[in-house]
Design a protein around this motif. Structure first.
Motif, mmCIF file in Angstrom:
data_model
loop_
_atom_site.group_PDB
_atom_site.id
_atom_site.type_symbol
_atom_site.label_atom_id
_atom_site.label_comp_id
_atom_site.label_asym_id
_atom_site.label_seq_id
_atom_site.Cartn_x
_atom_site.Cartn_y
_atom_site.Cartn_z
ATOM 1 N N GLY A 141 8.884 -2.096 13.583
ATOM 2 C CA GLY A 141 8.185 -3.232 12.975
ATOM 3 C C GLY A 141 8.332 -3.211 11.422
ATOM 4 N N VAL A 142 8.527 -1.954 10.609
ATOM 5 C CA VAL A 142 8.286 -1.828 9.236
ATOM 6 C C VAL A 142 9.437 -2.301 8.564
ATOM 7 N N THR A 143 9.474 -3.331 7.863
ATOM 8 C CA THR A 143 10.625 -3.829 7.170
ATOM 9 C C THR A 143 10.463 -4.096 5.554
ATOM 10 N N THR A 144 9.161 -3.729 5.115
ATOM 11 C CA THR A 144 9.066 -3.869 3.648
ATOM 12 C C THR A 144 9.328 -2.568 2.950
ATOM 13 N N VAL A 145 9.752 -1.663 3.427
ATOM 14 C CA VAL A 145 9.970 -0.414 2.693
ATOM 15 C C VAL A 145 11.102 0.410 3.484
ATOM 16 N N GLU A 146 11.948 1.123 2.782
ATOM 17 C CA GLU A 146 12.715 2.025 3.308
ATOM 18 C C GLU A 146 12.596 3.312 3.121
ATOM 19 N N PRO A 147 13.209 4.303 3.956
ATOM 20 C CA PRO A 147 13.292 5.799 3.492
ATOM 21 C C PRO A 147 13.770 6.069 2.149
ATOM 22 N N GLY A 148 13.288 7.032 1.460
ATOM 23 C CA GLY A 148 13.916 7.348 0.326
ATOM 24 C C GLY A 148 12.978 6.725 -0.892
ATOM 25 N N ARG A 149 12.232 5.488 -0.703
ATOM 26 C CA ARG A 149 11.482 4.889 -1.517
ATOM 27 C C ARG A 149 10.439 5.781 -2.171
ATOM 28 N N ARG A 150 10.271 5.400 -3.490
ATOM 29 C CA ARG A 150 9.064 6.465 -4.095
ATOM 30 C C ARG A 150 7.800 5.548 -4.156
ATOM 31 N N VAL A 151 6.811 6.131 -3.718
ATOM 32 C CA VAL A 151 5.642 5.191 -3.436
ATOM 33 C C VAL A 151 4.410 6.107 -3.435
ATOM 34 N N THR A 152 3.123 5.184 -3.780
ATOM 35 C CA THR A 152 1.768 5.710 -3.563
ATOM 36 C C THR A 152 1.079 4.689 -2.825
#
Length: 340
Positions: A76-87
């Motif tokens: 169900g996660v559609t707002t972020v993709e693997p590899g994205r840099r986040v806090t």
């Protein structure tokens, strides 16, 4: 995976623990940098209020000032993709109550706090489980050292907003630790003349380098009144002292939390027509802090004293400063250092 685990008062170790698996709406982040905070020190020492109330218990994995890259996403996660840099946000509300629905999830009665409350495992580990809704993507202009300061930066930004000051105003910050210096940074950026009061000569020197108008050792500051006074310290006596330095109709903003209650003469609040504002958590300040950090470089060389491995965390939390550390108050951790 490796993680730093607190087993009890002043007892911590690096242990092999099961890596997280993302459930619906959740992601797993590969952690690249974590800041050690006064709250982590209190958890390690066993003095943190949540340990007394039962909202947190050992064993626990602390750490709530972090940056990393998304490694896995749950259903169900559609707002972020693997590899994205986040806090991300530390405060995880239930998302069902009135406070959560009205944007006040940071004071939800049923909230988790990553690495702090409800035993949600923290970021002093190679991987971290986070709800996708709590994530904030980071621009490339904000490096890891700065990104791991976004959480305390959000608290500082909210404190400055609450102070309601701008060009031509004066302010005083008590406590030139990481939070106080970030507060100074945002105040100077708004054109405020800022005095800083503290105990440590090195920290006061850093405040001068970051643009303080004047610095004073605690107990020897002049009898000056300011449009706003912000207490970022952990001194139980500071709120009472700070209140006496607020000009009539000014504001006192409280961000630091002492281990014991403060005694304050509230008659001064009424007679001076003073607003007293408490600030809990960075949640509402995260996006603004990321924007500020991306457009006005944060002086991480002054704020971050050293970056260490998980194996050194217990010593740092016990008060042992790394031998190679510079003057900056913040010690950060790279969980990838010292992998077995």
């Amino acid at each position: 995976m490796r993680a730093f685990v607190i087993d009890g008062p002043r007892s911590g170790r690096v242990a092999e623990v099961d890596p997280p698996t993302p459930g619906p709406g959740q992601v797993v982040v590969d952690v690249t940098r974590v800041g050690l905070c006064g709250t982590d020190v209190e958890l390690f020492a066993g003095t943190m209020v949540y340990l007394q109330s039962g909202d947190q218990r050992a064993p626990m994995v602390p750490g709530h000032e972090w940056v990393g890259r998304v490694a896995q996403i749950g259903p169900g996660v559609t707002t972020v993709e693997p590899g994205r840099r986040v806090t991300g946000d530390t405060m995880l509300g239930c998302l069902r109550c009135d406070r959560c629905r009205n944007g006040r999830h940071h004071v939800c009665d049923d909230r988790f706090e990553i690495g702090i409350r409800g035993n949600w495992p923290g970021a002093l580990a190679e991987q971290l489980l986070v709800p996708a809704t709590a994530l904030r993507e980071l621009p490339g202009s904000v490096d890891d050292a700065a990104a791991a300061l976004v959480e305390p930066g959000g608290c500082a930004w909210r404190a400055v907003e609450a102070a309601g000051v701008g060009p031509g105003n004066t302010a005083c910050v008590y406590g030139p630790g990481t939070l106080g210096l970030l507060t100074l940074h945002f105040l100077v950026a708004r054109g405020v003349a800022v005095d800083v009061v503290g105990l440590d000569a090195t920290s006061l020197e850093l405040a001068t380098m970051m643009g303080a108008n004047a610095v004073h050792r605690a107990g020897s500051q002049p009898n000056t009144r300011y449009d706003a006074v912000i207490d970022t310290s952990t001194g139980a006596d500071v709120p009472g002292t700070a209140l006496r330095h607020v000009t009539p109709s000014g504001r006192l903003v409280l961000v630091g939390v002492a281990e014991t209650p403060s005694v304050v003469d509230l008659r001064q609040v009424v007679i001076g027509d003073i607003k007293v504002i408490g600030i809990l958590a960075a949640s509402a300040g995260l996006d603004a802090t990321i924007r500020e950090f991306s457009t006005r470089q944060i002086p991480t060389d002054l704020l971050v004293g050293a970056t260490v491995a998980l194996d050194q965390v217990a010593d740092v939390l016990a008060g042992k400063r790394p031998a190679h550390a510079g003057p900056g108050p913040k010690i950060q951790v790279d969980p990838r250092q010292g992998d077995q």
